[in-house]
Design an enzyme around this catalytic site. Structure first.
Site, PDB file in Angstrom:
ATOM      1  NE  ARG A 172       3.974   4.361   8.059  1.00  0.00           N
ATOM      2  CZ  ARG A 172       2.688   4.640   7.927  1.00  0.00           C
ATOM      3  NH1 ARG A 172       1.803   4.135   8.779  1.00  0.00           N
ATOM      4  NH2 ARG A 172       2.272   5.424   6.953  1.00  0.00           N
TER       5      ARG A 172
ATOM      6  CB  THR B 147       2.453  -2.401  11.204  1.00  0.00           C
ATOM      7  OG1 THR B 147       1.143  -2.797  10.773  1.00  0.00           O
ATOM      8  CG2 THR B 147       2.430  -1.015  11.826  1.00  0.00           C
TER       9      THR B 147
ATOM     10  CB  ILE C 165      -0.578  -5.552  11.671  1.00  0.00           C
ATOM     11  CG1 ILE C 165       0.628  -5.652  12.609  1.00  0.00           C
ATOM     12  CG2 ILE C 165      -1.832  -6.110  12.341  1.00  0.00           C
ATOM     13  CD1 ILE C 165       0.568  -4.720  13.810  1.00  0.00           C
ATOM     14  N   GLY C 166      -1.952  -5.247   8.923  1.00  0.00           N
ATOM     15  CA  GLY C 166      -3.162  -5.242   8.106  1.00  0.00           C
ATOM     16  C   GLY C 166      -3.057  -6.194   6.925  1.00  0.00           C
ATOM     17  CG  MET C 167      -0.252  -5.564   3.669  1.00  0.00           C
ATOM     18  SD  MET C 167      -1.194  -5.677   2.126  1.00  0.00           S
ATOM     19  CE  MET C 167      -0.369  -4.395   1.190  1.00  0.00           C
TER      20      MET C 167
ATOM     21  CG  HIS D 236       6.968 -29.348  10.749  1.00  0.00           C
ATOM     22  ND1 HIS D 236       6.760 -28.570  11.873  1.00  0.00           N
ATOM     23  CD2 HIS D 236       8.274 -29.691  10.779  1.00  0.00           C
ATOM     24  CE1 HIS D 236       7.884 -28.452  12.544  1.00  0.00           C
ATOM     25  NE2 HIS D 236       8.824 -29.129  11.903  1.00  0.00           N
TER      26      HIS D 236
ATOM     27  CG  HIS E 282       8.712 -25.150  12.257  1.00  0.00           C
ATOM     28  ND1 HIS E 282       8.882 -25.019  13.613  1.00  0.00           N
ATOM     29  CD2 HIS E 282       9.895 -25.606  11.782  1.00  0.00           C
ATOM     30  CE1 HIS E 282      10.109 -25.393  13.939  1.00  0.00           C
ATOM     31  NE2 HIS E 282      10.741 -25.740  12.832  1.00  0.00           N
ATOM     32  CG  ASN E 283       4.308 -22.042  10.664  1.00  0.00           C
ATOM     33  OD1 ASN E 283       5.170 -21.265  11.049  1.00  0.00           O
ATOM     34  ND2 ASN E 283       3.644 -22.827  11.494  1.00  0.00           N
TER      35      ASN E 283
ATOM     36  CG  ASP F 155      -0.327   0.125   2.536  1.00  0.00           C
ATOM     37  OD1 ASP F 155       0.920   0.265   2.616  1.00  0.00           O
ATOM     38  OD2 ASP F 155      -1.057   0.126   3.540  1.00  0.00           O
TER      39      ASP F 155
ATOM     40  CB  CYS G 147       0.899  -2.349   4.876  1.00  0.00           C
ATOM     41  SG  CYS G 147       0.675  -3.354   6.349  1.00  0.00           S
TER      42      CYS G 147
ATOM     43  NE  ARG H   3       2.875 -29.427  15.575  1.00  0.00           N
ATOM     44  CZ  ARG H   3       4.063 -29.400  16.126  1.00  0.00           C
ATOM     45  NH1 ARG H   3       5.043 -28.704  15.586  1.00  0.00           N
ATOM     46  NH2 ARG H   3       4.280 -30.064  17.248  1.00  0.00           N
TER      47      ARG H   3
END
Length: 152
Positions: A109, A67, A69-71, A134, A98-99, A8, A65, A137
């Site tokens: 930022r 942080t 977080i939103g993305m 893995h 693992h994921n 963004d 973005c 999970r």
């Protein structure tokens, strides 16, 4: 690998730094924007990148973005996406091993260009650790996703 990348207005500067870096690592990049500091909505870019990933048009996606977080929240709403917000090298490696994450979220930022490049390099070079622990999970995550995406 082919990588879709989107940002963004708060992440496009970092995107513009990491795109050539990813290309120097030998990967193809599909840059889906944003291209200016004009205010835009991060869910639009998360959706575009994730559509490319789930369709198989690209191998992985990167979202940036302010942080991250939103993305990451928006990306994880897309069935089939496993997105991790990463700010350190250990997490970049672990989230792939693992994921089996297929989308990486970064915060312009929060981390600088050098750290972002190191994270991206580790994330792109790390393979998923196949095996019952893995994979089991990941299958459980897919089951949760299926439970909440089933149509009545």
């Amino acid at each position: 690998m082919k990588i879709a990348i989107g940002a963004d207005h708060a992440g496009y500067r970092l995107k513009d730094v990491v795109v050539p870096f990813i290309q120097e690592l030998g990967h193809e990049v599909e840059d889906l924007g944003a291209f200016t500091a004009d205010s835009v909505d991060y869910p639009d870019f998360a959706g575009d990148v994730c559509d490319k990933v789930v369709s198989g048009a690209v191998d992985r996606g990167i979202l940036i973005c302010g942080t991250g977080i939103g993305m990451s929240i928006a990306a994880n709403k897309v069935p089939g996406i496993r997105c991790a917000l990463v700010g350190d090298l250990f997490s970049a490696k672990a989230t792939r091993e693992h994921n089996n994450t297929n989308v990486l979220a970064l915060g312009e930022r929060v981390i600088g260009p050098g750290v972002a490049q190191e994270i991206i390099k580790v994330w792109l070079e790390t393979e998923f650790s196949h095996g019952p622990r893995h994979e089991g999970r990941i299958n459980k995550i897919s089951s949760i996703e299926a439970k909440y995406t089933q149509q009545p």
